[in-house]
Structures are given as structure tokens and as C-alpha cells.
Design a protein around this motif. Structure first.
Motif, PDB file in Angstrom:
ATOM      1  N   LEU A   6       0.823  -1.204   0.000  1.00 21.85           N
ATOM      2  CA  LEU A   6       0.000   0.000   0.000  1.00 21.85           C
ATOM      3  C   LEU A   6       0.857   1.255   0.000  1.00 21.85           C
ATOM      4  O   LEU A   6       0.534   2.237  -0.666  1.00 21.85           O
ATOM      5  CB  LEU A   6      -0.938   0.002   1.205  1.00 21.85           C
ATOM      6  CG  LEU A   6      -2.099  -0.985   1.138  1.00 21.85           C
ATOM      7  CD1 LEU A   6      -2.802  -1.072   2.480  1.00 21.85           C
ATOM      8  CD2 LEU A   6      -3.060  -0.604   0.032  1.00 21.85           C
ATOM      9  N   MET A   9       1.992   1.820  -3.391  1.00 17.41           N
ATOM     10  CA  MET A   9       0.881   2.197  -4.256  1.00 17.41           C
ATOM     11  C   MET A   9       0.570   3.700  -4.157  1.00 17.41           C
ATOM     12  O   MET A   9      -0.065   4.262  -5.049  1.00 17.41           O
ATOM     13  CB  MET A   9      -0.359   1.385  -3.888  1.00 17.41           C
ATOM     14  CG  MET A   9      -1.454   1.462  -4.920  1.00 17.41           C
ATOM     15  SD  MET A   9      -2.850   0.401  -4.504  1.00 17.41           S
ATOM     16  CE  MET A   9      -2.188  -1.184  -4.986  1.00 17.41           C
ATOM     17  N   ALA A  10       1.028   4.353  -3.119  1.00 18.65           N
ATOM     18  CA  ALA A  10       0.762   5.787  -2.951  1.00 18.65           C
ATOM     19  C   ALA A  10       1.317   6.611  -4.102  1.00 18.65           C
ATOM     20  O   ALA A  10       0.783   7.673  -4.423  1.00 18.65           O
ATOM     21  CB  ALA A  10       1.337   6.266  -1.626  1.00 18.65           C
ATOM     22  N   ARG A  14      -3.647   7.557  -9.823  1.00 17.00           N
ATOM     23  CA  ARG A  14      -4.883   7.446  -9.051  1.00 17.00           C
ATOM     24  C   ARG A  14      -5.785   6.322  -9.555  1.00 17.00           C
ATOM     25  O   ARG A  14      -6.418   5.637  -8.772  1.00 17.00           O
ATOM     26  CB  ARG A  14      -5.618   8.779  -9.106  1.00 17.00           C
ATOM     27  CG  ARG A  14      -6.827   8.817  -8.251  1.00 17.00           C
ATOM     28  CD  ARG A  14      -7.383  10.198  -8.154  1.00 17.00           C
ATOM     29  NE  ARG A  14      -8.553  10.141  -7.300  1.00 17.00           N
ATOM     30  CZ  ARG A  14      -9.653  10.796  -7.526  1.00 17.00           C
ATOM     31  NH1 ARG A  14      -9.728  11.597  -8.550  1.00 17.00           N
ATOM     32  NH2 ARG A  14     -10.674  10.675  -6.726  1.00 17.00           N
ATOM     33  N   GLN A  16      -5.061   3.495 -10.661  1.00 15.96           N
ATOM     34  CA  GLN A  16      -4.596   2.174 -10.234  1.00 15.96           C
ATOM     35  C   GLN A  16      -4.784   1.946  -8.736  1.00 15.96           C
ATOM     36  O   GLN A  16      -4.768   0.805  -8.281  1.00 15.96           O
ATOM     37  CB  GLN A  16      -3.137   1.992 -10.607  1.00 15.96           C
ATOM     38  CG  GLN A  16      -2.930   1.932 -12.106  1.00 15.96           C
ATOM     39  CD  GLN A  16      -1.478   1.823 -12.487  1.00 15.96           C
ATOM     40  OE1 GLN A  16      -0.589   1.792 -11.642  1.00 15.96           O
ATOM     41  NE2 GLN A  16      -1.209   1.768 -13.786  1.00 15.96           N
ATOM     42  N   ARG A  17      -4.979   3.002  -7.988  1.00 17.68           N
ATOM     43  CA  ARG A  17      -5.140   2.856  -6.531  1.00 17.68           C
ATOM     44  C   ARG A  17      -6.401   2.092  -6.150  1.00 17.68           C
ATOM     45  O   ARG A  17      -6.502   1.576  -5.052  1.00 17.68           O
ATOM     46  CB  ARG A  17      -5.148   4.222  -5.858  1.00 17.68           C
ATOM     47  CG  ARG A  17      -3.828   4.920  -5.933  1.00 17.68           C
ATOM     48  CD  ARG A  17      -3.906   6.225  -5.201  1.00 17.68           C
ATOM     49  NE  ARG A  17      -2.703   6.996  -5.384  1.00 17.68           N
ATOM     50  CZ  ARG A  17      -2.491   8.155  -4.789  1.00 17.68           C
ATOM     51  NH1 ARG A  17      -3.408   8.669  -3.995  1.00 17.68           N
ATOM     52  NH2 ARG A  17      -1.375   8.807  -4.998  1.00 17.68           N
ATOM     53  N   ALA A  20      -6.482  -1.190  -4.306  1.00 22.31           N
ATOM     54  CA  ALA A  20      -6.348  -1.305  -2.847  1.00 22.31           C
ATOM     55  C   ALA A  20      -7.691  -1.525  -2.166  1.00 22.31           C
ATOM     56  O   ALA A  20      -7.725  -1.843  -0.973  1.00 22.31           O
ATOM     57  CB  ALA A  20      -5.689  -0.047  -2.289  1.00 22.31           C
ATOM     58  N   LEU A  38      -5.631   5.932   0.732  1.00 20.64           N
ATOM     59  CA  LEU A  38      -5.362   5.925  -0.712  1.00 20.64           C
ATOM     60  C   LEU A  38      -6.621   6.144  -1.547  1.00 20.64           C
ATOM     61  O   LEU A  38      -6.555   6.685  -2.641  1.00 20.64           O
ATOM     62  CB  LEU A  38      -4.722   4.595  -1.123  1.00 20.64           C
ATOM     63  CG  LEU A  38      -3.289   4.364  -0.683  1.00 20.64           C
ATOM     64  CD1 LEU A  38      -2.869   2.940  -1.015  1.00 20.64           C
ATOM     65  CD2 LEU A  38      -2.347   5.362  -1.331  1.00 20.64           C
TER      66      LEU A  38
END
Length: 90
Positions: A6, A9-10, A14, A16-17, A20, A38
């Protein structure tokens, strides 16, 4: 491992977030609230019925953690960033 993923992933785009999202149901609070952070900026109509409420609950947990640590400057920055992502400016 999930928390590290995670964190990485930041910096992802956006769009693709959204990957999460399943982690807002995680049994570990740190993972739930990081996933919620996220996803905080996503419009609620992006989710199926009921999913927005789950995300809002996890965001609430994130806010509680930051308020608990309110004397720490980074907690204030974290809340400011969260509210900016959510377009809550007042």
C-alpha cells in the motif's frame, strides 16, 4: 507485506489505486486505514452499493488515529492531506 504494498501504491496513478479497495476489509487496522487513505478521493458513485459505507468507516478509523496523535505535526499534515484528497476545504 500488504502494508508495504500500500505504501508503494501511494505513488501509483490514481486510477490504479482502486486495486487497494479489497484491503478496506482487512482484519489489521493499519492496513484498512492505509487503504482508506489511498481511496479517500474517489467519488462514492465509483463503488457498488454498500462499498462506499465500508470505505467511509475505514476513513473514520484513519481520522480517529490521526486525532489520537493530534499533538504530532505529522498527524495534522496527514489530516490536511486527507481532507484535500476528499475536497473538504471547510
Amino acid at each position: 507485506m500488504r502494508l508495504g504494498a500500500l505504501g508503494a501504491m501511494a505513488s501509483a496513478p490514481r486510477e490504479q489505486r482502486i486495486l487497494a479497495f479489497p484491503l478496506v476489509w482487512d482484519e489489521i487496522k493499519a492496513i484498512r486505514i492505509e487503504a482508506a487513505r489511498l481511496l479517500a478521493g474517489y467519488p462514492r458513485d465509483s463503488f457498488m452499493p454498500g462499498q462506499g459505507e465500508v470505505l467511509d468507516k475505514a476513513i473514520g478509523e484513519y481520522i480517529q488515529v490521526q486525532e489520537f496523535n493530534a499533538e504530532r505535526p505529522e498527524a495534522q499534515v496527514n489530516l490536511g492531506n486527507l481532507y484535500t484528497d476528499m475536497s473538504r476545504f471547510s
